[in-house]
Design an enzyme around this catalytic site. Sequence first.
Site, PDB file in Angstrom:
ATOM      1  N   VAL A  41       0.967  -1.290   0.054  1.00  0.00           N
ATOM      2  CA  VAL A  41      -0.170  -0.027  -0.055  1.00  0.00           C
ATOM      3  C   VAL A  41       0.768   1.505  -0.153  1.00  0.00           C
ATOM      4  O   VAL A  41       0.397   2.365  -0.268  1.00  0.00           O
ATOM      5  CB  VAL A  41      -0.919  -0.061   1.177  1.00  0.00           C
ATOM      6  N   TYR A  92       5.560   5.430  14.736  1.00  0.00           N
ATOM      7  CA  TYR A  92       4.087   4.833  14.791  1.00  0.00           C
ATOM      8  C   TYR A  92       3.005   5.901  15.210  1.00  0.00           C
ATOM      9  O   TYR A  92       1.803   6.005  14.589  1.00  0.00           O
ATOM     10  CB  TYR A  92       3.912   3.568  15.559  1.00  0.00           C
ATOM     11  N   THR A 107      -3.701 -10.103  17.284  1.00  0.00           N
ATOM     12  CA  THR A 107      -3.516 -10.213  15.779  1.00  0.00           C
ATOM     13  C   THR A 107      -2.098 -10.731  15.507  1.00  0.00           C
ATOM     14  O   THR A 107      -1.389 -10.899  16.335  1.00  0.00           O
ATOM     15  CB  THR A 107      -3.761  -8.985  15.151  1.00  0.00           C
TER      16      THR A 107
HETATM   17  P1  NAI Z   1      -1.633  -7.709  11.589  1.00  0.00           P
HETATM   18  O1  NAI Z   1      -0.296  -7.968  11.406  1.00  0.00           O
HETATM   19  O2  NAI Z   1      -2.456  -9.050  12.042  1.00  0.00           O
HETATM   20  O3  NAI Z   1      -2.351  -7.323  10.013  1.00  0.00           O
HETATM   21  C1  NAI Z   1      -1.993  -6.388   9.405  1.00  0.00           C
HETATM   22  C2  NAI Z   1      -1.849  -6.765   7.822  1.00  0.00           C
HETATM   23  O4  NAI Z   1      -1.479  -5.893   7.103  1.00  0.00           O
HETATM   24  C3  NAI Z   1      -0.902  -8.092   7.939  1.00  0.00           C
HETATM   25  O5  NAI Z   1      -1.763  -9.030   6.934  1.00  0.00           O
HETATM   26  C4  NAI Z   1       0.236  -7.438   6.893  1.00  0.00           C
HETATM   27  O6  NAI Z   1       0.862  -8.304   5.769  1.00  0.00           O
HETATM   28  C5  NAI Z   1      -0.610  -6.319   6.121  1.00  0.00           C
HETATM   29  N1  NAI Z   1       0.439  -5.351   5.631  1.00  0.00           N
HETATM   30  C6  NAI Z   1       1.558  -4.784   6.155  1.00  0.00           C
HETATM   31  N2  NAI Z   1       2.233  -3.911   5.383  1.00  0.00           N
HETATM   32  C7  NAI Z   1       1.382  -3.962   4.108  1.00  0.00           C
HETATM   33  C8  NAI Z   1       1.742  -3.131   3.260  1.00  0.00           C
HETATM   34  N3  NAI Z   1       2.701  -2.585   2.976  1.00  0.00           N
HETATM   35  N4  NAI Z   1       0.711  -3.440   2.180  1.00  0.00           N
HETATM   36  C9  NAI Z   1      -0.213  -4.095   2.109  1.00  0.00           C
HETATM   37  N5  NAI Z   1      -0.415  -4.983   3.396  1.00  0.00           N
HETATM   38  C10 NAI Z   1       0.347  -4.785   4.433  1.00  0.00           C
HETATM   39  O7  NAI Z   1      -2.121  -6.714  12.582  1.00  0.00           O
HETATM   40  P2  NAI Z   1      -3.622  -5.718  12.788  1.00  0.00           P
HETATM   41  O8  NAI Z   1      -3.198  -5.712  14.432  1.00  0.00           O
HETATM   42  O9  NAI Z   1      -4.520  -6.552  12.715  1.00  0.00           O
HETATM   43  O10 NAI Z   1      -3.392  -4.474  12.234  1.00  0.00           O
HETATM   44  C11 NAI Z   1      -4.304  -3.755  11.153  1.00  0.00           C
HETATM   45  C12 NAI Z   1      -4.389  -2.548  11.812  1.00  0.00           C
HETATM   46  O11 NAI Z   1      -4.989  -2.303  13.265  1.00  0.00           O
HETATM   47  C13 NAI Z   1      -3.054  -1.565  11.639  1.00  0.00           C
HETATM   48  O12 NAI Z   1      -3.295  -0.597  11.111  1.00  0.00           O
HETATM   49  C14 NAI Z   1      -2.539  -1.532  13.098  1.00  0.00           C
HETATM   50  O13 NAI Z   1      -1.799  -0.274  13.297  1.00  0.00           O
HETATM   51  C15 NAI Z   1      -3.975  -1.208  13.674  1.00  0.00           C
HETATM   52  N6  NAI Z   1      -3.942  -1.414  15.295  1.00  0.00           N
HETATM   53  C16 NAI Z   1      -3.579  -2.499  15.744  1.00  0.00           C
HETATM   54  C17 NAI Z   1      -3.974  -2.761  16.978  1.00  0.00           C
HETATM   55  C18 NAI Z   1      -3.461  -4.104  17.966  1.00  0.00           C
HETATM   56  O14 NAI Z   1      -3.504  -3.950  18.998  1.00  0.00           O
HETATM   57  N7  NAI Z   1      -3.613  -5.158  17.151  1.00  0.00           N
HETATM   58  C19 NAI Z   1      -4.250  -1.600  18.079  1.00  0.00           C
HETATM   59  C20 NAI Z   1      -4.288  -0.432  17.320  1.00  0.00           C
HETATM   60  C21 NAI Z   1      -4.319  -0.340  16.162  1.00  0.00           C
END
Ligand code: NAI
Length: 275
Positions: A63, A154, A192
């Site tokens: 992305v 971040y 996650t």
């Molecule tokens: P995750 O690591 O399980 O999922 C993130 C997904 O994004 C992965 O499948 C990864 O391959 C994909 N990804 C990463 N970089 C990418 C790129 N350059 N292009 C395309 N895809 C890419 O993590 P999660 O926790 O589900 O994260 C989702 C969102 O939630 C993120 O924006 C994270 O910052 C946010 N978030 C998560 C929290 C948590 O406690 N898990 C808390 C607050 C926010």
Amino acid sequence: MHPAIAPGNIAVVTGAANGIGEAAARRLAGEGMRVCLADFDAERLARVQADLGDQAIAVTLDVSDRAAVEALAREVADRLGRVSVLMNNAGVGGGGDALSNPDGWARVLGINLMGVLHGVQAFVPGMAASGAPGLVVNTGSKQGVTMPPGDTAYNVSKAGVKALTEGLAHTLRNSDGCQVSAHLLVPGFTYTGMIASRIPERPPGAWTPEQVVERMLEGIGRGDFYLWCEDNETPRAVDEKRVLWSAGDIVENRPALSRWHADWKARFDAYMAGE
Ligand code: NAI
């Protein structure tokens, strides 16, 4: 349920191979939507797509690459049609503090902030011009609101997503005939892929990604802009006090991040205790 989330309508979810994005994609497919799963983890993406079958297409991309996201928008238009739900959710941690890791800063800002902007600019003009109901959900973080020290890169990226999404909501609601609204998803501690890489089992304090998605849909249904999630260790009332303390740094002319400042610790603790 919001009218954009309807059987046969199209959703695009980035970061859909894991975590919150995967849970959202599965849930939207469960509502009968056709879903474009976008992620740079081709292997995991293929597994999610296989589970969803004909209801989903999978596109591997980064992305942070504007041209790739623009190509995604063209591919979705060609293969699926008009987009009703856009979830700019892909994100990573591991940036660094203010004086470290310039490469990490570039990576985190490129994915977490520019990746969201790329999605917004590639998809939203068409969604808005269609005159049909639509939703844009950008995934932020509490770290972009209260700015805990540690991964400053971040925090900057997520503060940027908050500002971008607030500005987008304003622009959309002032666009004639536009039925698209923007929303900021603010997950709490969620178990996650991002967390599982460090902690093998879900800690009791963490929510599941499915709980976050449930809260997201409830909030959208109410018309909320801030889709704020608590978790099993931080109730909403605690978050509210932390947010107000953070804003109070300016109003009260305290030092930056006074919540973590040794001279202010006792006052912050007393405030949280309601004294
Ligand atoms: P995750 O690591 O399980 O999922 C993130 C997904 O994004 C992965 O499948 C990864 O391959 C994909 N990804 C990463 N970089 C990418 C790129 N350059 N292009 C395309 N895809 C890419 O993590 P999660 O926790 O589900 O994260 C989702 C969102 O939630 C993120 O924006 C994270 O910052 C946010 N978030 C998560 C929290 C948590 O406690 N898990 C808390 C607050 C926010």
